[in-house]
Structures are given as structure tokens and as C-alpha cells.
Design an enzyme around this catalytic site. Structure first.
Site, PDB file in Angstrom:
ATOM      1  N   LYS A  53       0.851  -1.203   0.000  1.00  8.90           N
ATOM      2  CA  LYS A  53       0.000   0.000   0.000  1.00  8.90           C
ATOM      3  C   LYS A  53       0.884   1.250   0.000  1.00  8.90           C
ATOM      4  O   LYS A  53       0.634   2.206  -0.735  1.00  8.90           O
ATOM      5  CB  LYS A  53      -0.911   0.007   1.243  1.00  8.90           C
ATOM      6  N   GLN A  97      -4.375  -2.266  10.069  1.00 11.35           N
ATOM      7  CA  GLN A  97      -4.255  -3.530   9.333  1.00 11.35           C
ATOM      8  C   GLN A  97      -4.776  -4.689  10.196  1.00 11.35           C
ATOM      9  O   GLN A  97      -4.432  -4.814  11.372  1.00 11.35           O
ATOM     10  CB  GLN A  97      -2.792  -3.767   8.934  1.00 11.35           C
ATOM     11  N   ASP A 120     -11.221   2.395   5.113  1.00  6.13           N
ATOM     12  CA  ASP A 120     -11.512   0.962   4.957  1.00  6.13           C
ATOM     13  C   ASP A 120     -13.025   0.691   4.975  1.00  6.13           C
ATOM     14  O   ASP A 120     -13.471  -0.372   4.564  1.00  6.13           O
ATOM     15  CB  ASP A 120     -10.892   0.181   6.130  1.00  6.13           C
TER      16      ASP A 120
END
Ligand code: GUN
Length: 295
Positions: A53, A97, A120
Site C-alpha cells: 500500500k 491492518q 476501509d
């Protein structure tokens, strides 16, 4: 019947071009879309995801700041840290994450992210917004699946879509998105999971199957009807005799099923390239919204 291979690369490229123009416009306002990515512990797969990312963000003139936290961090320390990012006006998007170490309550941690920085789309408010038909941020992997279907003109309207897997990250948001009257939507959606006694009953009558269960080569040709369209979300390492000692495979037994399908996403190179692209898109969106609020 020729099989359509639904590569994610041209879809990702098209989006990156559009996103690039939006990034240029923000640059004129001296804004660099910035993502704060929090990595707790040293799970090797998570490290690879966060680093990938980071590379993509940097390549596209955006900023990603990776915060590595020791696996023993307490819940309250992590939440305090997220709070500081919530208040930092230079940060547009925050990503924690997953998976987190077991002593941390994932729901509590995700709920501590400012919903307007939750790129997200995992915050309960943003999950609820999807359910009532007014999405704030669409989670990146489901978003990528929808954009692949759109790009390759695979019509989902009035079709029977069977989703394998009920995860918060993929299965549940896709169920909510595909069943509503969105551009890629209005489908009849069935969601199957470990509590489904005879999965084949459903997969054999599906027009479109989306598989996100994390079991390598699970979906076989005897489980589907001729002419089905398949989106394979799985990314699994399967041990083999190669130099690396493994190969990457999806949740679908691609070689076995290929003769029966109308179209299928490859693994690697299908949904994977789309996930990070949509994260880039969501982060740019968060930066644009912040600018709009301020002007
Ligand atoms: N772990 C696996 N997929 C994801 C994702 O899309 N976002 C985050 N934050 N963690 C993940």
C-alpha cells in the site's frame, strides 16, 4: 464458448488515471492525500500488505505513513494513538491492518477511528450507512469487485449472486451492496458460510459466484452450472516444489473450473490489484471532502 478472463489490471489502470487527475487538483490546493496505516505486531503477510500500500501511495504522489506498533501494545494505548490521528488535520485516512493480536478487541479499535477518516469502511457507522443505502466509504475489496463487474459489463441486475463467506471485510458488505438498487446491484443475493449444510445446492443455481473464504482451490467444476461468472477474492499460499516453495492460488480451482465458466478473475491479477486502487480512491475522497468542508 470462449472464456472471459477478468484481469484487474486494466480496471485498476483506468481508475488510477481518474484518481491521478483528482490528486493533481488537490495538489493545486497544496493538499497531499495522506493515509496513516497502523501495523500492530509482526505478521509477515500484514507487513507485505502495508508495504505494498505504501509503495502504491508513494508512486501516485500520495503519502502513506506506516506506524509499526509492538504486538504487546494495550488497547487503551492504541486507541489513544488513533485519537491523535483523528485530530491530526494532515491525516485524511486511517487504516488499522487486520488481523490484530488476540488481546485487542477489533470492534473497539475500529470504532475509535473517525468515521470520516475510515477509508476501509469498517466503522459501525459506515457499515450501517451501506445497509441503509447511503454509503460513506465502500470497503476496498468489495468496491474492487463491483468495479470489475462494471468494467467487464457483467450484468448483476435480477441475477442470482451467491457469495461464499460472511466476513465483515468482504462477504457482508457485498451482500448489502449487491442487493440494493445501486448501479451494480438489484441482484438476488444468497450468502453461504460454514453453517450452510449443502453448499452445492446454492452454487449450482448461481449466475454469479463470489468466493471469499480463504480456502485454497475450494470451488470445483462439479459445484457450478455452465456459463457462470466467477469473482475469486482468495489469495492463498499453496506449498509446491518451486524455488519459492509455494504458489499463489485463489479459493477457486481455476484449472478445474475454467471449461465451465463464462468469465473468471485470475489469481493473482484479479481482485488483488483493485483493492489497493480503491483504497487510494477512498483516501483521495476523504481529502476532497475535507477541502469542501473548509471552503
Ligand atoms: N486485512 C485483510 N484485508 C484487509 C483490508 O481490506 N483492510 C485492513 N485494514 N486489513 C485487512
Amino acid at each position: 464458448m470462449s472464456v472471459k478472463i477478468l484481469s484487474g489490471h486494466p480496471v485498476a489502470e483506468k481508475h488510477k488515471q481518474l484518481i491521478g487527475k483528482r490528486i493533481d487538483l488537490l495538489k493545486k490546493e497544496n493538499i497531499v492525500p495522506t493515509l496513516a496505516a497502523i501495523l500492530v505486531g509482526d505478521d509477515p503477510a500484514s507487513k507485505i500488505y502495508v508495504n505494498t500500500k505504501h509503495k502504491i501511495f508513494t508512486k501516485h504522489n500520495c503519502k502513506s505513513i506506516v506506524y509499526e506498533k509492538n504486538s504487546v501494545i494495550t488497547e487503551s494505548d492504541l486507541i489513544s494513538f488513533i485519537d491523535s490521528l483523528n485530530l491530526d488535520s494532515n491525516i485524511h485516512g486511517i487504516l488499522v491492518q487486520l488481523p490484530l493480536p488476540k488481546h485487542l478487541d477489533e470492534k473497539k479499535i475500529l470504532s475509535s477511528i473517525d468515521p470520516n477518516k475510515d477509508v476501509d469502511g469498517f466503522h459501525p457507522i459506515n457499515v450501517g450507512k451501506i445497509l441503509i443505502g447511503t454509503p460513506n466509504f465502500i470497503p476496498c475489496t468489495p468496491y474492487g469487485c463491483l468495479e470489475i463487474l462494471k468494467f467487464y459489463k457483467i450484468n448483476v441486475r435480477s441475477k442470482h449472486v451467491v457469495i461464499l463467506g460472511r466476513s465483515n471485510i468482504v462477504g457482508k458488505p457485498l451482500m448489502a451492496l449487491l442487493s440494493q438498487k445501486f448501479e451494480v446491484g438489484n441482484a438476488t443475493v444468497t450468502i453461504c458460510h460454514t453453517g450452510t449444510p449443502d453448499l452445492k445446492l446454492y452454487t449450482r443455481i448461481a449466475d454469479i459466484i463470489i468466493v471469499a473464504i480463504g480456502i485454497p482451490l475450494f470451488l470445483k467444476s462439479n459445484m457450478v452450472k455452465n456459463g457462470v461468472d466467477i469473482i475469486d477474492v482468495g489469495i492463498n499460499r499453496l506449498k509446491d516444489d518451486s524455488k519459492k516453495g509455494y504458489r499463489i492460488v485463489g479459493d477457486v480451482d481455476y484449472e478445474d473450473i475454467i471449461g465451465k465458466v463464462n468469465s473468471i478473475t485470475p489469481v493473482p491479477g484479479g481482485v488483488g490489484p483493485m483493492t489497493i486502487t480503491m483504497l487510494l480512491s477512498n483516501t483521495v475522497l476523504a481529502a476532497e471532502r475535507k477541502l469542501l468542508k473548509e471552503t
